[in-house]
Design an enzyme around this catalytic site. Structure first.
Site, mmCIF file in Angstrom:
data_model
loop_
_atom_site.group_PDB
_atom_site.id
_atom_site.type_symbol
_atom_site.label_atom_id
_atom_site.label_comp_id
_atom_site.label_asym_id
_atom_site.label_seq_id
_atom_site.Cartn_x
_atom_site.Cartn_y
_atom_site.Cartn_z
ATOM 1 N N GLU A 220 -5.514 24.255 -38.187
ATOM 2 C CA GLU A 220 -4.029 24.538 -38.257
ATOM 3 C C GLU A 220 -3.167 23.226 -38.555
ATOM 4 O O GLU A 220 -2.695 22.565 -37.463
ATOM 5 C CB GLU A 220 -3.476 25.254 -37.079
ATOM 6 C CG GLU A 220 -3.868 26.637 -36.998
ATOM 7 C CD GLU A 220 -3.152 27.450 -35.932
ATOM 8 O OE1 GLU A 220 -2.370 26.782 -35.137
ATOM 9 O OE2 GLU A 220 -3.310 28.474 -35.960
ATOM 10 N N GLU A 322 -7.884 33.541 -37.236
ATOM 11 C CA GLU A 322 -7.127 33.897 -36.202
ATOM 12 C C GLU A 322 -6.181 35.147 -36.548
ATOM 13 O O GLU A 322 -5.457 34.860 -37.469
ATOM 14 C CB GLU A 322 -6.678 32.689 -35.680
ATOM 15 C CG GLU A 322 -7.349 31.612 -35.259
ATOM 16 C CD GLU A 322 -6.617 30.681 -34.359
ATOM 17 O OE1 GLU A 322 -5.349 30.780 -33.998
ATOM 18 O OE2 GLU A 322 -7.250 29.476 -34.347
#
Length: 406
Positions: A220, A322
């Site tokens: 991320e 995710e």
């Protein structure tokens, strides 16, 4: 002629399937079981959140038991406790949060993959000991955990979740609560590359890591292509070079190379493929949380319709690494969204997401377990609540997406 997105994806899957564990490297348990047969080669997995990079919101009780109550991150907690006390406290956590019994349970639920978030500080030689505060001793527990998972026949992705200098500001998943993201400079990239080289050596030389097939080079990054220009032009190509350099020095056969994973272009940090000259065994990751997407109408029908039709990846092959059943904070405890009085909706939403993500290379739920006393972020609790089936092929028997085309 109308060509559907599903048809295109199925064609791509036929062309690029060679990277999957079932194809270039058979992954079996110690008793010879291939967990990928049931999923037709698709990745079905869970994240082991808060095992090696603690996110306090996931397990506030365990965070307090560490002595970390009131602290934002591992960095802050270690600075508060002192190094020796922190090492002892975190050793107890590493030994108890994810156990061999957890691995057995994960396998029993029809899953075939685990993603393990780690921080660069697991290689303790990379820590600036005069200015950085992280627990020491985690690697022995990582090795033991990977041994259990390999014995169980699970595929393992090791994810550089916490990068040097922090890849985003004020987020515990980086291991610290930095005011600004400090990762995007050459000397921090170099530290991350040294971590990847070190991890590659461990994977290829230690038996317990035999089912580690993928390294994710950073989790991320900032969702702003202007900020991440050098991530794409410098760090990603050099990550490939560093990992392959080690594998060459170790005389690793190309078919046994690690898959190298970057965040997909759909994540919002730019096209990871932009500057790559070598993309052999490249893989991509996207994270999809409707909870934080202001473009999506907050209604049950909208959530299912969005998940059925979501364009979740722009690169191939992609894993949705995710996702969850979490909904916005301001509605999550209202009558229409409470978890235990809306089981039917959450069952359907789970199925819609799985059906979409398996049009790509599969999915990894965030996370395996929490201390939230509900299932929307806990795969384990979702199974116990009856929202998530142990026969994951059952989600395809009822077409929740029928009549919900965009």
């Amino acid at each position: 002629m109308k060509v559907t997105r599903l048809a295109v994806l199925n064609t791509l899957a036929t062309l690029t399937v060679a990277w999957l564990p079932t194809t270039d490297k058979t992954i079996t348990s110690s008793n010879g079981t291939d967990l990928f047969k049931a999923s037709h080669g698709k990745i079905r997995g869970v994240n082991l959140g808060s095992q090696f990079v603690f996110e306090p919101w996931i397990a506030t009780k365990a965070w307090s038991e560490l002595g970390c109550e009131g602290q934002e991150s591992e960095f802050d907690c270690v600075m508060k406790l002192g190094q020796d006390a922190a090492n002892k406290a975190f050793a107890k956590h590493w030994d108890s949060w994810i156990t061999k019994e957890d691995i057995k349970e994960i396998r029993s639920y029809g899953l075939n993959t685990i993603r393990i978030p780690v921080g660069y500080w697991m290689n303790e030689d990379l820590i600036y000991h005069d200015s950085e505060y992280f627990p020491h001793g985690g690697f022995a527990y990582l090795e033991k955990l990977c041994g259990w998972a390999s014995d169980a026949g699970l595929y393992i992705i090791i994810d550089l979740h916490g990068a040097p200098g922090a890849q985003v500001a004020k987020n515990a998943f980086t291991g610290q609560f930095a005011d600004t993201p400090g990762f995007y400079v050459d000397f921090q990239y170099q530290r991350a590359l040294e971590f990847l080289e070190w991890m590659t050596i461990k994977v290829h030389t230690l038996h317990n890591f035999r089912n580690v097939g993928m390294l994710e080079v950073v989790n991320e990054p900032v969702q702003n292509p202007q900020v991440t220009t050098t991530l794409r032009s410098n760090y990603y190509p050099n990550a490939f070079h560093s990992i392959r350099k080690v594998e060459g020095a170790l005389s690793i056969d190309r078919k046994d190379y690690l898959h190298i994973q970057m965040m997909d272009g759909a994540w919002g940090a730019g096209d990871p493929h932009e500057h790559l000259t070598d993309d052999y065994y490249a893989a991509y990751d996207n994270h999809r949380y409707l909870k934080w997407d202001p473009r999506v109408e907050v209604s049950k029908d909208s959530y299912i319709k969005t998940s059925c039709n979501d364009n979740v990846a722009t690169n191939w092959p992609a894993i949705i690494g995710e996702w969850s059943l979490g909904v916005p904070d301001n509605v999550q405890e209202t009558a229409d969204w409470k978890p235990y009085s809306n089981l039917d909706f959450y069952q359907k939403w789970f199925a819609a997401q799985v059906q979409n993500y398996e049009q790509h290379q599969g999915w990894i739920f965030w996370t395996w377990k929490t201390q939230l006393d509900e299932y929307r972020w806990s795969y384990r609790d979702g199974v116990k609540a009856g929202v998530i089936p142990t026969d994951l092929n059952a989600v395809f028997r009822e077409d929740v997406c029928k009549g919900r085309s965009s």
